[in-house]
Motif scaffolding. Structure first.
Motif, PDB file in Angstrom:
ATOM      1  N   ALA A  84       0.848  -1.189   0.000  1.00 31.00           N
ATOM      2  CA  ALA A  84       0.000   0.000   0.000  1.00 31.00           C
ATOM      3  C   ALA A  84       0.885   1.241   0.000  1.00 31.00           C
ATOM      4  O   ALA A  84       2.040   1.205   0.437  1.00 31.00           O
ATOM      5  CB  ALA A  84      -0.901  -0.003   1.222  1.00 31.00           C
ATOM      6  N   ASP A  85       0.331   2.310  -0.481  1.00 29.73           N
ATOM      7  CA  ASP A  85       1.030   3.585  -0.489  1.00 29.73           C
ATOM      8  C   ASP A  85       1.388   3.962   0.951  1.00 29.73           C
ATOM      9  O   ASP A  85       0.546   3.863   1.848  1.00 29.73           O
ATOM     10  CB  ASP A  85       0.110   4.646  -1.099  1.00 29.73           C
ATOM     11  N   PRO A  86       2.611   4.391   1.210  1.00 28.65           N
ATOM     12  CA  PRO A  86       2.992   4.779   2.577  1.00 28.65           C
ATOM     13  C   PRO A  86       2.108   5.901   3.134  1.00 28.65           C
ATOM     14  O   PRO A  86       1.944   6.014   4.341  1.00 28.65           O
ATOM     15  CB  PRO A  86       4.437   5.257   2.441  1.00 28.65           C
ATOM     16  N   LEU A  87       1.522   6.714   2.255  1.00 27.13           N
ATOM     17  CA  LEU A  87       0.643   7.773   2.731  1.00 27.13           C
ATOM     18  C   LEU A  87      -0.595   7.195   3.416  1.00 27.13           C
ATOM     19  O   LEU A  87      -1.124   7.794   4.351  1.00 27.13           O
ATOM     20  CB  LEU A  87       0.228   8.690   1.575  1.00 27.13           C
ATOM     21  N   VAL A  88      -1.060   6.038   2.958  1.00 29.20           N
ATOM     22  CA  VAL A  88      -2.199   5.394   3.601  1.00 29.20           C
ATOM     23  C   VAL A  88      -1.814   5.006   5.027  1.00 29.20           C
ATOM     24  O   VAL A  88      -2.579   5.225   5.980  1.00 29.20           O
ATOM     25  CB  VAL A  88      -2.684   4.169   2.793  1.00 29.20           C
ATOM     26  N   VAL A 126       4.533  12.968   8.538  1.00 28.69           N
ATOM     27  CA  VAL A 126       4.806  12.390   7.221  1.00 28.69           C
ATOM     28  C   VAL A 126       6.100  12.987   6.677  1.00 28.69           C
ATOM     29  O   VAL A 126       6.144  14.173   6.338  1.00 28.69           O
ATOM     30  CB  VAL A 126       3.636  12.664   6.243  1.00 28.69           C
ATOM     31  N   PRO A 127       7.157  12.189   6.581  1.00 32.46           N
ATOM     32  CA  PRO A 127       8.438  12.703   6.085  1.00 32.46           C
ATOM     33  C   PRO A 127       8.318  13.237   4.650  1.00 32.46           C
ATOM     34  O   PRO A 127       7.737  12.588   3.784  1.00 32.46           O
ATOM     35  CB  PRO A 127       9.363  11.482   6.114  1.00 32.46           C
ATOM     36  N   GLN A 134      -6.557  10.429   3.593  1.00 29.38           N
ATOM     37  CA  GLN A 134      -7.943  10.267   4.032  1.00 29.38           C
ATOM     38  C   GLN A 134      -8.345   8.795   4.017  1.00 29.38           C
ATOM     39  O   GLN A 134      -9.046   8.323   4.912  1.00 29.38           O
ATOM     40  CB  GLN A 134      -8.889  11.066   3.130  1.00 29.38           C
ATOM     41  N   LYS A 135      -7.881   8.072   3.015  1.00 27.73           N
ATOM     42  CA  LYS A 135      -8.173   6.638   2.922  1.00 27.73           C
ATOM     43  C   LYS A 135      -7.636   5.916   4.159  1.00 27.73           C
ATOM     44  O   LYS A 135      -8.318   5.075   4.751  1.00 27.73           O
ATOM     45  CB  LYS A 135      -7.540   6.069   1.646  1.00 27.73           C
ATOM     46  N   ALA A 187      -8.699   3.343   9.369  1.00 26.20           N
ATOM     47  CA  ALA A 187      -8.356   3.180  10.785  1.00 26.20           C
ATOM     48  C   ALA A 187      -9.594   3.362  11.649  1.00 26.20           C
ATOM     49  O   ALA A 187      -9.833   2.593  12.578  1.00 26.20           O
ATOM     50  CB  ALA A 187      -7.283   4.185  11.199  1.00 26.20           C
ATOM     51  N   ARG A 188     -10.390   4.367  11.315  1.00 25.09           N
ATOM     52  CA  ARG A 188     -11.620   4.615  12.072  1.00 25.09           C
ATOM     53  C   ARG A 188     -12.578   3.436  11.920  1.00 25.09           C
ATOM     54  O   ARG A 188     -13.191   2.984  12.876  1.00 25.09           O
ATOM     55  CB  ARG A 188     -12.261   5.914  11.580  1.00 25.09           C
ATOM     56  N   SER A 189     -12.677   2.896  10.722  1.00 23.20           N
ATOM     57  CA  SER A 189     -13.548   1.756  10.468  1.00 23.20           C
ATOM     58  C   SER A 189     -13.090   0.534  11.252  1.00 23.20           C
ATOM     59  O   SER A 189     -13.898  -0.152  11.878  1.00 23.20           O
ATOM     60  CB  SER A 189     -13.562   1.440   8.972  1.00 23.20           C
ATOM     61  N   ASP A 190     -11.789   0.257  11.221  1.00 30.59           N
ATOM     62  CA  ASP A 190     -11.240  -0.879  11.976  1.00 30.59           C
ATOM     63  C   ASP A 190     -11.501  -0.712  13.470  1.00 30.59           C
ATOM     64  O   ASP A 190     -11.855  -1.667  14.156  1.00 30.59           O
ATOM     65  CB  ASP A 190      -9.739  -1.018  11.750  1.00 30.59           C
ATOM     66  N   ASP A 191     -11.316   0.493  13.966  1.00 32.48           N
ATOM     67  CA  ASP A 191     -11.485   0.742  15.389  1.00 32.48           C
ATOM     68  C   ASP A 191     -12.942   0.540  15.814  1.00 32.48           C
ATOM     69  O   ASP A 191     -13.211  -0.088  16.829  1.00 32.48           O
ATOM     70  CB  ASP A 191     -11.017   2.149  15.758  1.00 32.48           C
ATOM     71  N   THR A 192     -13.876   1.067  15.046  1.00 32.51           N
ATOM     72  CA  THR A 192     -15.281   0.920  15.435  1.00 32.51           C
ATOM     73  C   THR A 192     -15.743  -0.516  15.263  1.00 32.51           C
ATOM     74  O   THR A 192     -16.552  -1.002  16.046  1.00 32.51           O
ATOM     75  CB  THR A 192     -16.198   1.857  14.627  1.00 32.51           C
TER      76      THR A 192
END
Length: 182
Positions: free
Chosen positions: A36-40, A96-97, A119-120, A125-130
């Motif tokens: 996955a993109d490191p930004l994700v 984010v470097p 944002q993705k 992360a929010r979805s996994d947490d909930t």
């Protein structure tokens, strides 16, 4: 199986055609690495540690304006909310470097692409947490040594909320009495 190459580890001795079972005394196969993109990844971390409910594209757009066109404006000329937003933006830049350089040297499309990846990550992360909280909440709301009446299933949400006596009481606004039917 005469045309099987010798030494094929997926078949037993003498070409019996029987697959060998994996040895229980060896490491399990490694998971394939996720590319996955490191930004994700950074977005997931940002969403969990800095701000979970953030519009990243608006944050980045306003942050770029503040770094560029509005850089000469004194801090006092901004509202409390704008200053708070800029603190969150600075946290993102630190997290984010190379993000600041990418945003300042790229075009608007680049900023949009970066914000979409961040944002993705924050959204996932929010979805996994909930999702992980749904079953844990049942443990938290059940009194010690007792069970909920009627019982609640861990994988069914239909009977929760105001449809259940215990969860309804917890959702009831503080100024109202859940036991009072009026």
């Amino acid at each position: 199986m005469a045309d099987e190459p010798e030494g094929d580890s997926s078949f037993g001795p003498l070409g019996s055609g029987r697959r060998q079972q994996a040895s229980a005394l060896q490491f399990a196969p490694r998971k394939k690495p996720c590319h996955a993109d490191p930004l994700v990844h950074h977005g997931r971390h940002f969403g969990r540690t800095v701000h979970a409910l953030c519009n990243v594209q608006a944050l980045i757009t306003n942050g770029i304006l503040r770094l560029g066109e509005l850089a000469d404006e004194p801090e006092e000329s901004f509202t409390t909310e704008e200053r708070r937003e800029h603190r969150v933006f600075r946290s993102l830049l630190q997290m984010v470097p190379g993000l600041k350089e990418r945003l300042m040297t790229g075009d608007a499309d680049n900023a949009v692409a970066i914000s979409e990846q961040l944002q993705k990550g924050a959204s996932s992360a929010r979805s996994d947490d909930t999702k992980s909280l749904k079953s844990a909440i049942l443990d938290w709301i059940t009194p010690k040594g007792q069970s909920l009446q009627p019982p609640l299933a861990r994988n069914v949400k239909v009977d929760r909320g105001y449809h259940h006596e215990r969860t309804g009481a917890l959702l009831c606004p503080a100024g109202l009495d859940w036991g009072n039917s009026e």
